[in-house]
Design an enzyme around this catalytic site. Structure first.
Site, PDB file in Angstrom:
ATOM      1  CB  CYS A 144      -1.342  21.059  -1.372  1.00  0.00           C
ATOM      2  SG  CYS A 144      -1.641  20.216   0.203  1.00  0.00           S
ATOM      3  NE  ARG A 146       5.428  16.286   1.874  1.00  0.00           N
ATOM      4  CZ  ARG A 146       6.182  16.684   2.887  1.00  0.00           C
ATOM      5  NH1 ARG A 146       7.493  16.782   2.732  1.00  0.00           N
ATOM      6  NH2 ARG A 146       5.649  16.978   4.067  1.00  0.00           N
ATOM      7  CB  SER A 203       2.078  16.477   7.480  1.00  0.00           C
ATOM      8  OG  SER A 203       2.210  15.334   6.672  1.00  0.00           O
ATOM      9  N   GLY A 209      -3.562  11.942   7.604  1.00  0.00           N
ATOM     10  CA  GLY A 209      -3.564  10.679   6.883  1.00  0.00           C
ATOM     11  C   GLY A 209      -3.481  10.785   5.379  1.00  0.00           C
ATOM     12  CD  GLN A 214      -1.065  13.849  -0.686  1.00  0.00           C
ATOM     13  OE1 GLN A 214      -0.194  13.982   0.179  1.00  0.00           O
ATOM     14  NE2 GLN A 214      -1.867  14.839  -1.037  1.00  0.00           N
ATOM     15  CG  MET A 289      -7.574  18.139  -1.057  1.00  0.00           C
ATOM     16  SD  MET A 289      -6.635  17.947   0.465  1.00  0.00           S
ATOM     17  CE  MET A 289      -5.928  19.564   0.622  1.00  0.00           C
TER      18      MET A 289
END
Length: 543
Positions: A144, A146, A203, A209, A214, A289
């Protein structure tokens, strides 16, 4: 001059030869005669060619075309043409690790969502990238925050150009616009970047974390995919090690918030303080999420949440895991009805098209008076689940991942201090990874030296057997064969020991590389190694 059959069926190699005027048709006698001769019959390129970008970066010399060389030209193989040409840099020099990326720091969400590649499409993307002329290996990291392409490029400049054009083609965004927002990193800088990403330093929320998970997923998806090769897979595996080590040896993760928790914080910041607990909450999507959003809502005192999801199975699992909050399941076809009864709507689905548009929201009843009659949509999905047009509705407020910067701007000094602790580890690990890459350079020499010795052994063994005649028994044959193998292995033991290095000691590595170059010169192994590279490139192109 006929091109060797080694290049047949290898468009990538043919493109390189033709692009850099290395095909037979490019070396006409007229072009040679127009170039003045220098000292000792050496033909020097004109001065205006010396600054040409791309292959011709330095003055290059060509041997004058004497009658003798012209008569022998037909016997020169395509490989020798390549070795004596500017294209040699593509096969003899080590390829570069390059990152072509756009992130929350450089590009708006409107652009990132167009570039986003779903996880299921990563193998296809890797295959397409490796089909480009100057790309050997590739990986995709699309989240979400990059969209980054990691490649092993034969040429930095041309590789970047090809990947950027590919990104433009797949997203519909003009190349010029991508160039305005992209960042480019090469080799050591690229290594440091992915290590910082994995450690959570790059980030939006320092130390979060989810990015490490990912990065792990990139490796999991890439396993067995042609093009996710030794260099790129090694880079990501090392990045996972760095991410774990940073979180273990520093306190960067202590008190760190995630994107989901930042979304909850943002929503509560926008609500009247008196309504933080009583506000009606709805979460669209029960993935990772969405689950974290529910977890942080519970931590903030929320006692009830409506969760809209395609199936009830995931919602039931979350309900069992979080007994401290009442979780009500609703199917996806009741999404608008649930939104009409909510004061805050969190969206976190993998949908590639918006779930909420202006026409969906403008007819919804106002939110409760306790929250000022305003309905808040907090969208942490990329691509976005809530269209920007929803913000035009007078009774609606829309926030996306870019708006989370407002939450994480606090405690900047503490974030910087934690980042400095992690940088020491990242610098150390970057040095180790680069040394490992250097140590890989000896592998082709080891293989070719063994093959060279084996060819000699087999040839001499055959001579010996022919002299001994046909009446030799199997036992003697085996003994002579074992003897020849033993001699070769004993002879190779010393050189092999001096070619093996794990890259942990810079001095040892330097000596190892010197030994490698010496052996390549002594036994003429560079030609064999070059042929192997060409063969690998041809096979990669045909897959």
């Amino acid at each position: 001059m006929a091109v060797s059959s080694a290049f047949v069926g290898c468009p990538k190699l043919e493109t390189l030869l033709n692009h850099h005027n290395l095909s037979p048709s490019s070396s006409s006698s007229s072009s040679v005669s127009q170039t003045p001769l220098g000292l000792n019959g050496v033909r020097v390129l004109p001065k205006n060619n010396r600054t040409r970008r791309g292959l011709i970066q330095k003055a290059r010399c060509e041997l004058s075309a004497s009658s003798d060389s012209a008569s022998n030209a037909a016997s020169i193989s395509a490989l020798e043409q390549l070795k004596n040409s500017a294209a040699d840099r593509y096969t003899k020099e080590r390829s570069s690790i390059v990152v072509i990326g756009l992130s929350i720091h450089t590009a708006p969400v409107e652009m990132r969502e167009k570039l986003a590649i779903p996880e299921a499409e990563w193998p296809r993307a890797i295959a397409e990238l490796c089909g480009l002329n100057h790309i050997e290996e590739a990986a995709v990291l699309s989240t979400c925050n990059r969209m980054e392409i990691y490649v092993l490029a034969l040429s930095q400049h041309r590789g970047v150009k090809e990947v950027t054009e590919w990104m433009s083609k797949t997203s519909g965004i003009p190349v010029s616009e991508i160039c305005q927002h992209r960042f480019l990193l090469y080799n050591k800088d690229a290594t440091q970047h992915i290590f910082e990403v994995s450690a959570g330093l790059d980030s939006l929320v320092l130390g979060e974390g989810q990015i490490l998970a990912q990065v792990k997923q990139v490796v999991k998806v890439g396993q067995g995919v042609n093009g996710f090769g030794r260099n790129i897979s090694g880079l990501f595996k090392h990045a996972i090690t760095v991410g774990k080590r940073v979180r273990t040896e520093t306190n960067i993760a202590s008190g760190a918030v995630s994107v989901s928790s930042a979304a909850v914080e943002l929503a509560l910041m926008k609500l009247p303080q008196s309504s933080n607990v009583s506000a009606r909450m709805c979460v669209i999507g029960a993935g990772k999420m969405g689950k974290l959003v529910i977890k942080h809502l519970m931590a903030k005192g929320c006692t009830k949440v409506v969760v809209v999801n395609r199936s009830e199975e995931r919602v039931s699992a979350i309900r069992e895991e979080m007994p401290g909050i009442e979780i009500i399941y609703r199917p996806l076809d009741e999404m608008l009805a649930c939104a009409s009864e909510a004061d805050v709507v969190f969206t976190s689905t993998a949908s590639e098209t918006p779930l909420f548009l202006k026409e969906h929201v403008e007819n919804l009843p106002q939110a409760s008076p306790e929250v000022g009659g305003l309905r808040h949509f907090v969208d942490i999905s990329v691509p976005r689940n809530v269209g920007s047009c929803v913000g035009e509705v007078e009774t609606a407020r829309v926030y996306n991942v870019d708006d989370l910067k407002e939450v994480v701007a606090a405690n900047k000094e503490d974030r910087m201090r934690k980042a400095m602790e992690a940088q020491t580890i990242i610098t150390e690990e970057s040095t180790q990874f680069e040394a490992w890459r250097d140590s890989l350079e000896t592998v082709p020499t080891i293989k070719k030296l063994r093959a060279y010795a084996e060819r000699i052994r087999v040839a001499e063994l055959e001579k010996c057997m022919s002299k001994m005649g046909d009446d030799i028994n199997k036992k003697t044959t085996r003994a002579v064969d074992d003897l020849s193998r033993g001699i070769v292995n004993r002879f190779l033991h010393g050189p092999m020991q001096h070619l093996r290095c794990d890259g942990s000691d810079s001095r040892t590595l330097s000596e190892t590389l010197e030994n490698m170059h010496a052996l390549n010169r002594m036994y003429g192994l560079e030609k064999d190694i070059l042929e192997e590279k060409l063969k690998a490139m041809a096979e990669q192109q045909q897959k």
